[in-house]
Every structure is written in structure tokens, then in C-alpha cells.
Design a protein around this motif. Structure first.
Motif, PDB file in Angstrom:
ATOM      1  N   ARG A 233       1.082  -1.603   0.172  1.00 43.52           N
ATOM      2  CA  ARG A 233       0.130  -0.129  -0.427  1.00 43.52           C
ATOM      3  C   ARG A 233       0.781   1.231   0.290  1.00 43.52           C
ATOM      4  O   ARG A 233       1.835   1.151   0.768  1.00 43.52           O
ATOM      5  N   ALA A 234       0.476   1.998  -0.393  1.00 45.77           N
ATOM      6  CA  ALA A 234       1.005   3.444  -1.084  1.00 45.77           C
ATOM      7  C   ALA A 234       1.324   4.525   0.686  1.00 45.77           C
ATOM      8  O   ALA A 234       1.718   4.817   0.996  1.00 45.77           O
ATOM      9  N   ASP A 235       0.178   3.484   1.563  1.00 45.62           N
ATOM     10  CA  ASP A 235       0.296   4.359   2.934  1.00 45.62           C
ATOM     11  C   ASP A 235       0.329   3.715   3.652  1.00 45.62           C
ATOM     12  O   ASP A 235      -0.784   3.428   4.967  1.00 45.62           O
ATOM     13  N   GLY A 236       1.512   2.632   3.398  1.00 47.58           N
ATOM     14  CA  GLY A 236       1.406   1.435   4.116  1.00 47.58           C
ATOM     15  C   GLY A 236       1.805   1.710   6.103  1.00 47.58           C
ATOM     16  O   GLY A 236       1.350   0.985   6.341  1.00 47.58           O
ATOM     17  N   VAL A 237       2.560   2.635   6.081  1.00 48.66           N
ATOM     18  CA  VAL A 237       3.311   3.197   7.685  1.00 48.66           C
ATOM     19  C   VAL A 237       2.246   3.437   8.399  1.00 48.66           C
ATOM     20  O   VAL A 237       1.563   3.391   9.156  1.00 48.66           O
ATOM     21  N   GLU A 238       0.605   3.894   7.741  1.00 52.45           N
ATOM     22  CA  GLU A 238      -0.515   4.363   8.188  1.00 52.45           C
ATOM     23  C   GLU A 238      -1.076   4.074   8.844  1.00 52.45           C
ATOM     24  O   GLU A 238      -1.932   3.867   9.176  1.00 52.45           O
ATOM     25  N   PHE A 239      -1.314   3.077   7.991  1.00 49.97           N
ATOM     26  CA  PHE A 239      -2.348   1.831   7.609  1.00 49.97           C
ATOM     27  C   PHE A 239      -1.899   0.558   9.082  1.00 49.97           C
ATOM     28  O   PHE A 239      -2.776  -0.234   9.394  1.00 49.97           O
ATOM     29  N   GLY A 240      -0.755   0.787   9.039  1.00 52.14           N
ATOM     30  CA  GLY A 240       0.277  -0.672   9.688  1.00 52.14           C
ATOM     31  C   GLY A 240      -0.629  -0.067  11.413  1.00 52.14           C
ATOM     32  O   GLY A 240      -1.360  -0.648  12.241  1.00 52.14           O
ATOM     33  N   ARG A 241      -0.579   1.614  12.031  1.00 50.18           N
ATOM     34  CA  ARG A 241      -0.161   2.217  13.215  1.00 50.18           C
ATOM     35  C   ARG A 241      -1.918   2.307  13.109  1.00 50.18           C
ATOM     36  O   ARG A 241      -2.583   2.489  14.038  1.00 50.18           O
ATOM     37  N   SER A 242      -2.805   2.208  12.484  1.00 48.68           N
ATOM     38  CA  SER A 242      -4.099   2.393  12.033  1.00 48.68           C
ATOM     39  C   SER A 242      -4.386   1.177  12.709  1.00 48.68           C
ATOM     40  O   SER A 242      -5.672   0.730  13.666  1.00 48.68           O
ATOM     41  N   LEU A 243      -4.321   0.025  12.770  1.00 48.45           N
ATOM     42  CA  LEU A 243      -4.276  -1.145  12.898  1.00 48.45           C
ATOM     43  C   LEU A 243      -4.152  -1.050  14.669  1.00 48.45           C
ATOM     44  O   LEU A 243      -5.205  -1.871  14.846  1.00 48.45           O
ATOM     45  N   PHE A 244      -3.580  -0.496  15.070  1.00 49.04           N
ATOM     46  CA  PHE A 244      -3.814  -0.313  16.629  1.00 49.04           C
ATOM     47  C   PHE A 244      -4.192   1.164  17.083  1.00 49.04           C
ATOM     48  O   PHE A 244      -3.656   1.251  18.637  1.00 49.04           O
ATOM     49  N   GLY A 245      -4.484   1.781  16.777  1.00 49.00           N
ATOM     50  CA  GLY A 245      -4.542   2.570  17.172  1.00 49.00           C
ATOM     51  C   GLY A 245      -4.173   3.903  17.210  1.00 49.00           C
ATOM     52  O   GLY A 245      -4.096   4.547  17.992  1.00 49.00           O
ATOM     53  N   GLY A 246      -2.755   3.445  16.478  1.00 50.69           N
ATOM     54  CA  GLY A 246      -1.947   4.752  16.483  1.00 50.69           C
ATOM     55  C   GLY A 246      -1.200   4.222  17.708  1.00 50.69           C
ATOM     56  O   GLY A 246       0.185   5.080  18.648  1.00 50.69           O
ATOM     57  N   ARG A 247      -1.313   3.287  18.805  1.00 53.84           N
ATOM     58  CA  ARG A 247      -0.643   3.050  19.343  1.00 53.84           C
ATOM     59  C   ARG A 247       0.538   1.819  19.375  1.00 53.84           C
ATOM     60  O   ARG A 247       0.594   0.986  18.729  1.00 53.84           O
ATOM     61  N   SER A 248       0.976   1.832  21.044  1.00 60.92           N
ATOM     62  CA  SER A 248       2.145   0.459  20.870  1.00 60.92           C
ATOM     63  C   SER A 248       1.806  -0.857  20.600  1.00 60.92           C
ATOM     64  O   SER A 248       1.112  -1.291  21.559  1.00 60.92           O
ATOM     65  N   ALA A 249       2.164  -1.246  19.961  1.00 55.35           N
ATOM     66  CA  ALA A 249       1.948  -3.283  20.331  1.00 55.35           C
ATOM     67  C   ALA A 249       2.350  -3.915  21.298  1.00 55.35           C
ATOM     68  O   ALA A 249       2.106  -5.275  21.646  1.00 55.35           O
ATOM     69  N   GLN A 250       3.017  -3.108  22.180  1.00 52.46           N
ATOM     70  CA  GLN A 250       3.420  -4.089  23.137  1.00 52.46           C
ATOM     71  C   GLN A 250       2.052  -4.815  24.295  1.00 52.46           C
ATOM     72  O   GLN A 250       2.697  -5.931  24.848  1.00 52.46           O
ATOM     73  N   PRO A 251       1.687  -3.821  24.857  1.00 48.67           N
ATOM     74  CA  PRO A 251       0.182  -4.846  25.708  1.00 48.67           C
ATOM     75  C   PRO A 251      -0.727  -5.826  25.126  1.00 48.67           C
ATOM     76  O   PRO A 251      -0.320  -7.365  25.252  1.00 48.67           O
ATOM     77  N   HIS A 252       0.140  -5.715  23.758  1.00 55.15           N
ATOM     78  CA  HIS A 252      -0.591  -6.775  22.807  1.00 55.15           C
ATOM     79  C   HIS A 252       0.028  -8.050  22.034  1.00 55.15           C
ATOM     80  O   HIS A 252      -0.201  -9.342  22.712  1.00 55.15           O
ATOM     81  N   VAL A 253       1.579  -7.774  22.555  1.00 56.04           N
ATOM     82  CA  VAL A 253       2.381  -9.142  22.796  1.00 56.04           C
ATOM     83  C   VAL A 253       2.066  -9.610  23.600  1.00 56.04           C
ATOM     84  O   VAL A 253       2.460 -10.894  23.789  1.00 56.04           O
ATOM     85  N   GLU A 254       2.236  -8.726  25.177  1.00 60.40           N
ATOM     86  CA  GLU A 254       2.448  -9.833  26.314  1.00 60.40           C
ATOM     87  C   GLU A 254       1.384 -10.606  25.996  1.00 60.40           C
ATOM     88  O   GLU A 254       0.732 -11.168  27.080  1.00 60.40           O
ATOM     89  N   ALA A 255      -0.117 -10.037  25.934  1.00 59.86           N
ATOM     90  CA  ALA A 255      -1.393 -10.599  26.073  1.00 59.86           C
ATOM     91  C   ALA A 255      -1.190 -11.904  24.751  1.00 59.86           C
ATOM     92  O   ALA A 255      -2.533 -12.923  25.779  1.00 59.86           O
ATOM     93  N   LEU A 256      -1.103 -11.952  23.008  1.00 57.34           N
ATOM     94  CA  LEU A 256      -0.481 -12.543  23.378  1.00 57.34           C
ATOM     95  C   LEU A 256       0.405 -13.825  24.014  1.00 57.34           C
ATOM     96  O   LEU A 256       0.866 -15.362  24.038  1.00 57.34           O
ATOM     97  N   ALA A 257       1.484 -13.522  24.731  1.00 52.38           N
ATOM     98  CA  ALA A 257       2.430 -14.577  24.717  1.00 52.38           C
ATOM     99  C   ALA A 257       1.531 -15.136  26.551  1.00 52.38           C
ATOM    100  O   ALA A 257       2.117 -16.468  26.853  1.00 52.38           O
ATOM    101  N   ALA A 258       0.399 -14.165  26.954  1.00 58.14           N
ATOM    102  CA  ALA A 258       0.262 -14.944  28.169  1.00 58.14           C
ATOM    103  C   ALA A 258      -1.012 -16.251  27.916  1.00 58.14           C
ATOM    104  O   ALA A 258      -1.003 -17.435  28.689  1.00 58.14           O
ATOM    105  N   LEU A 259      -1.510 -15.752  26.418  1.00 58.77           N
ATOM    106  CA  LEU A 259      -2.239 -16.897  26.075  1.00 58.77           C
ATOM    107  C   LEU A 259      -1.935 -18.266  25.450  1.00 58.77           C
ATOM    108  O   LEU A 259      -1.771 -19.453  26.134  1.00 58.77           O
ATOM    109  N   ALA A 260      -0.429 -17.886  24.995  1.00 58.18           N
ATOM    110  CA  ALA A 260       0.549 -19.140  24.836  1.00 58.18           C
ATOM    111  C   ALA A 260       0.710 -19.568  25.955  1.00 58.18           C
ATOM    112  O   ALA A 260       0.831 -21.034  25.828  1.00 58.18           O
ATOM    113  N   GLY A 261       1.366 -18.716  27.445  1.00 60.22           N
ATOM    114  CA  GLY A 261       1.401 -19.617  28.088  1.00 60.22           C
ATOM    115  C   GLY A 261      -0.010 -20.376  28.642  1.00 60.22           C
ATOM    116  O   GLY A 261      -0.214 -21.610  29.239  1.00 60.22           O
ATOM    117  N   ALA A 262      -0.749 -20.073  28.413  1.00 62.83           N
ATOM    118  CA  ALA A 262      -2.194 -20.377  29.298  1.00 62.83           C
ATOM    119  C   ALA A 262      -2.488 -21.859  28.679  1.00 62.83           C
ATOM    120  O   ALA A 262      -2.929 -23.052  28.808  1.00 62.83           O
TER     121      ALA A 262
END
Length: 590
Positions: free
Chosen positions: A529-558
Motif C-alpha cells: 500500500r502507498a500509505d502502508g505506514v499509516e495503515f499499519g499504525r491504524s490497525l493498533f489505533g496508533g498505540r504501541s504493540a507491546q500490550p498486545h505482544v504480552e497478551a499473546l504471550a500470556a495466551l501461549a502460556g495458558a
């Protein structure tokens, strides 16, 4: 897609066998010619590899086979030493062949070669002489296998891209049908295979105007169509129907790739991980290859010891049968079937071998017979292994006993008992070992896939998915998703307990697969996409991915521990449906 004809492979095997035997007959040393035919096993490797890579692989196989036969001959003087040597060769071959994706027939051939070295010790030649004979036979097979490069140098690459395109077209046509998951797995596996052929198996640089670059561009465009279809399916819409035909035309180089997506020809392709990394991963805790190595170690030692204890001569036949049952690491049903096919095929083959040996063929008749047997083996081995085993047994006994008189009755009885011992012990070792080895394979695969997805999320959230690290993480996620599907299929074909667990975890497996492929598709979307950077950030509402990384790690542990899925009030804005479904499926499994 139609299965490629096997007769060209059979013809190469027949020629590779006939030349050494004919040379030995012409030189008045037929026994040496028969020993050299052990090098003809080389013709069974590398048939789908690009020619430059094939030449390297086959040369390695030739040297390894010669070393294995010479080592077997050296150890023949002490029976227990022979058992230990064959077992060591079996474990090393399983490790290397699986870690380096050597492909069929894999480790079994090296075990047979080492065991045959013990058998040919009766020729009273020095180990280095026997090794040189096998090396000469392997050189002939190398030349025969490489001859196609003179006429169709890029044929393996063309075949791989066409197969990937056909698999993607099949997935597009199966969207929203019961076959969607299976066809998606086939498409992903075929795309990974084609990229390996186009990149990982290319030791030589190619010109920008070469066919290889055109094939890479076409394969890239096919992958884009695949990710578009994955995204559409996840959103509940059907992929555009014309994309299936576009995929097929791309695979045949009948459609310019730029119509779908352009690829930066200057970007360095992402190759496979370093050799040391591949070997280390293969023996890491929980690795399926490590489990196979453990089973092969126990099976080879037990079958060899059992045959020697019972006083059956040439215990290596029992060891070879056990390794054949165990070395591929297939699921329970296929392992049991392979053991039964080997046993039945061998016993029928013993009858045919007895008839041939009683006629005592020699000179050119022996050459013609061995060439014919090897041709038939290669034609049948994929479609009907049990029938192929009949001719494998016949060929093996003819090679080992074709130049001297033998007690046919004693020979056939010994070989039949050896095979029974090896198959029985191989199956028994498998059934006992998988009860603990495979007990957590599926949950580990789910956890590993979630962790691999977590490694990709920061690149998606940042809208930067084209760097080497991002592409490596994407590749690892795709491999994890492929391994997850394979683990699920193995569990469904396993014991009653494994099947029950797989059925309970099916919703979690499905959700994890969907999460993995949507994440991969997001990476491709951002890239194109020509606006790939903006599109990627929009998927996370412009926020950091770290909380979601931790969430998936917690699910993997469960998943791994069986603990309840951790609660989360703030669902992932990206992959929210998949994560919610995964949490619900885990809650239902408790």
C-alpha cells in the motif's frame, strides 16, 4: 493438480544401476560392479531441486554413502561394533536429513548403505577400496541426475512456481467451504516450498533479466493473491473469482506480475537461517526431529540386539527395517501402515527373490534384471509402497547374493525373521514413545504460533514490514502455522486420547491459524500500500504493540499449562475477533 510421471525417475535409477554393473561385468569383476551399485542410491535424491543446488546435494550424498558403506565394512569384524555403528549412522542421518530438509528417501538410505557395508565384507576388500567403488557408482548417478541441466536448466524452478500457483488457485476456489483450512495449508506449504527453490536453493547469482528473476516476481505476485484471499476470507467476503485464474497464469508466466504487484528486484531475498541455527533447532527440547532421533536410537539398538540374541545372522536387516518404520516421524496411522506394508512386501519379495536366485542370473541378464527392478521400484514407490517393497527386497537380495551360490532357503528365512523383528520393534518403540513425546505437541504448536505472531506485531504496528528482521519474523510465523497444521493432523491420526484432545482443541487451532495468516496478510498489505505506514499504525489505533505482544504471550502460556485464559478488557483492535474466539475456545476446553 496432476502427479508428475514417475517413469523419468525410474529411467534414471535404471541407468545409474546398469552402468556400474555392466562395467564390472566387462572388467571381469561383477562383484565389484554390484558393490558400486550402492552408489546408485544417489539417483533417488534431489529430483526436485534446482540443478546448481542439486549438484552440491548429490555430491554430498555420494561422499556420505561411500563413507557409510566403508564404515560398515570396517565394523563388520565385531558384530556388536556393527550394531553400534549402524545405530550411530541412523541417528546422525535422521538429524541431518530432517534439519536440512534433504527430502525422500531420507535417512533410511544411509542406514541401508552402512548395513550393506557389513554385508559386503564377505568380498574381502579393504574398506577404502569398497568406499571408492561406491564413490564411482555415485559419480555415475550424479552425472545421470544432472544430465537434464543441459536441456531444461530452470525446469525445477518452473515446476515449483506452477505448483504454488495451482495450490493458491485451489485455496481461492475453496474459500468459505469445508475445504478452506486444508487448501490454505497446502497453499502456504507450496508457497514456502517454491520460495525455498527460488532463493534458498540458489548458490549462484542470476542476471536481472534471467528466468529466475521472472519466476521470483511471479511467485511474489502469487503470494500477494494468497494474502488478499486470506484477508477477504477473514472479513467474511469471497475472494475475487478471477484471481484463481490469474494465479494459474502467473505460475505459467503467462501474466505479467506487475498486473498484480511489483517486486523490488534490488531487494536482497531473505534466505534460510544459517546452517548452525537449523541444526541447533532440530535438537532443541520439544523438537519433532529430536523425538524422531530418540525413537530411531532405541529402535535400531533394540532390533539389532534382538536379532543377534536370537542368533539370526546379518542383524542389520532388522535394524534397517526398524529405521524405515521410524525415520520419517509420521503419525500413528501412517507408521502402523508403513510397518505392515514393509512386512507384507518383504515376505512377498522373498518369494520372488528366491525364484530369481534359484535361476542364478549372471552377466548381462543380471544387468538387465537389476535395471528393470530399480525402474519398477521408482515407478511404484509413491503410489503403492507395499508393492514397491516387493521389488526393493528382490533387488537388495539379488545385489548381495547375485554373484555366488547361496543357501536360498536359509537366506530367505533369515531375512524374513529379521524384517519381522525390525518392524515389530519399530512399531512397538513408536507406540510407547509417542505416549509421552506427542502428549504436548499440539499445545506446544499453538503456543509457538502465538509467540511467533507476537514477534511480528511490532512491525505491523509500526507500519514497517520490509526490513530483514521483519521478513524473518514473518517467515518464522508462516513456518509455525504450517507446523501447527501438521501437529493437528498428527494428533487426529494418533491414539484415542490424542484424537480426543485434538477434537477439543480444534476451535483453538482454527483461531490460531486464522490469527497467524491474518497477521502475515497484514504484513503483505502494508508492504504494497502507498500509505502502508499509516495503515499499519491504524490497525493498533496508533498505540504501541507491546500490550498486545504480552497478551499473546500470556495466551501461549495458558495453552501450554492448561491455566485459564487471562482476562483482558481491552481487546486487540487488530485481530480482535480471532483473539476473542481463541479465549472462548480455551475457556470451553477447561
Amino acid at each position: 493438480m496432476n502427479t508428475p510421471p514417475r517413469w523419468p525417475i525410474g529411467l534414471r535409477a535404471a541407468i545409474s544401476t546398469a552402468i556400474p554393473v555392466t562395467t564390472g561385468w566387462a572388467a571381469g569383476a561383477m562383484s565389484s560392479g554390484l558393490i558400486a551399485t550402492l552408489g546408485a542410491f544417489t539417483s533417488r535424491f534431489g529430483g526436485d531441486r534446482p540443478y546448481a543446488n542439486r549438484g552440491i546435494e548429490l555430491a554430498t550424498v555420494v561422499v556420505s554413502l561411500a563413507a557409510a558403506v566403508a564404515l560398515g565394512d570396517w565394523s563388520a569384524q565385531v558384530p556388536w561394533l556393527g550394531v553400534l555403528v549402524v545405530s550411530s549412522v541412523a541417528v546422525a542421518a535422521v538429524w541431518l536429513c530432517n534439519a536440512l530438509t534433504v527430502g525422500p528417501p531420507g535417512a533410511y538410505i544411509f542406514v541401508v548403505a552402512c548395513a550393506a557395508g557389513i554385508g559386503v565384507s564377505a568380498a574381502h576388500l579393504t574398506p577404502w577400496t569398497i568406499g571408492l567403488l561406491v564413490l564411482a557408482g555415485g559419480a555415475v548417478a550424479w552425472l545421470v541426475q544432472m544430465a537434464g541441466a543441459l536441456f531444461h536448466f530452470r525446469k525445477p524452478e518452473r515446476v515449483a512456481v506452477a505448483a504454488a500457483a495451482e495450490a493458491v488457485a485451489g485455496y481461492i476456489e475453496a474459500a468459505h467451504s469445508p475445504q478452506e483450512r486444508a487448501t490454505r495449508h497446502r497453499a502456504a506449504s507450496a508457497l514456502h516450498r517454491s520460495w525455498s527453490v527460488l532463493v534458498n536453493y540458489q548458490p549462484l547469482q542470476a542476471r536481472p533479466s534471467s528466468v529466475l528473476h521472472r519466476l521470483r516476481a511471479a511467485n511474489h505476485a502469487v503470494h500477494v493473491l494468497f494474502t488478499m484471499a486470506v484477508t477477504a476470507a477473514a472479513q467474511g467476503t469471497a475472494p475475487a473469482p478471477e484471481t484463481a485464474e490469474q494465479a494459474r497464469k502467473l505460475g505459467a508466466l503467462q501474466l505479467p506480475p506487475d498486473v498484480i504487484a511489483s517486486r523490488d528486484a534490488d531487494r536482497i531475498p531473505l534466505g534460510s537461517p544459517p546452517l548452525v541455527t537449523l541444526l541447533r533447532r532440530a535438537i532443541s527440547p520439544g523438537s519433532p526431529v529430536r523425538h524422531i532421533m530418540q525413537r530411531v536410537t532405541v529402535g535400531a539398538l533394540l532390533s539389532g540386539a534382538a536379532a543377534m540374541t536370537l542368533g539370526v545372522d546379518h542383524a542389520y536387516w532388522a535394524m534397517a527395517a526398524a529405521v524405515l518404520v521410524l525415520h520419517q516421524g509420521t503419525d500413528r496411522s501412517r507408521t502402523l501402515r508403513r510397518g505392515g506394508e514393509r512386512l507384507l512386501g518383504t515376505w512377498v519379495g522373498l518369494v520372488l527373490a528366491g525364484l530369481i536366485l534359484s535361476l542364478h542370473p549372471h552377466d548381462l541378464w543380471l544387468v538387465l534384471l537389476l535395471a528393470l527392478l530399480n525402474f519398477v521400484i521408482e515407478v511404484l514407490v509413491v503410489r503403492n509402497y507395499a508393492l514397491a517393497t516387493v521389488f526393493i527386497t528382490t533387488a537388495a537380495l539379488t545385489i548381495s547374493s547375485g554373484t555366488h551360490a547361496v543357501d536360498v532357503g536359509h537366506l530367505l528365512l533369515a531375512r524374513g525373521i529379521d524384517t519381522l523383528i525390525g518392524c515389530a520393534i519399530g512399531v512397538a518403540v513408536y507406540l510407547v514413545a509417542v505416549r509421552w513425546q506427542e502428549s504436548t505437541r499440539l499445545t506446544d504448536a499453538i503456543g509457538h504460533t502465538l509467540e511467533a505472531a507476537a514477534q511480528v506485531l511490532p512491525y505491523v504496528a509500526g507500519g514497517v514490514t520490509t526490513g530483514p528482521a521483519a521478513r524473518a519474523a514473518r517467515r518464522d510465523l508462516q513456518l509455525a502455522a504450517i507446523a501447527l497444521r501438521e501437529s493437528d493432523e498428527a494428533a487426529l491420526a494418533g491414539s484415542a486420547r490424542q484424537k480426543e484432545v485434538a477434537e477439543k482443541l480444534l476451535p483453538a487451532v482454527t483461531a490460531t491459524e486464522q490469527l497467524a495468516y491474518r497477521t502475515i496478510a497484514a504484513c503483505w498489505t502494508i508492504e504494497h500500500r502507498a500509505d502502508g505506514v499509516e495503515f499499519g499504525r491504524s490497525l493498533f489505533g496508533g498505540r504501541s504493540a507491546q500490550p498486545h505482544v504480552e497478551a499473546l504471550a500470556a495466551l501461549a502460556g495458558a495453552v501450554r499449562t492448561g491455566a485459564p485464559a487471562p482476562e483482558r478488557s481491552d481487546p486487540l483492535p487488530f485481530l480482535a475477533d480471532e483473539v476473542t474466539e481463541l479465549r472462548q475456545s480455551l475457556a470451553q476446553d477447561r
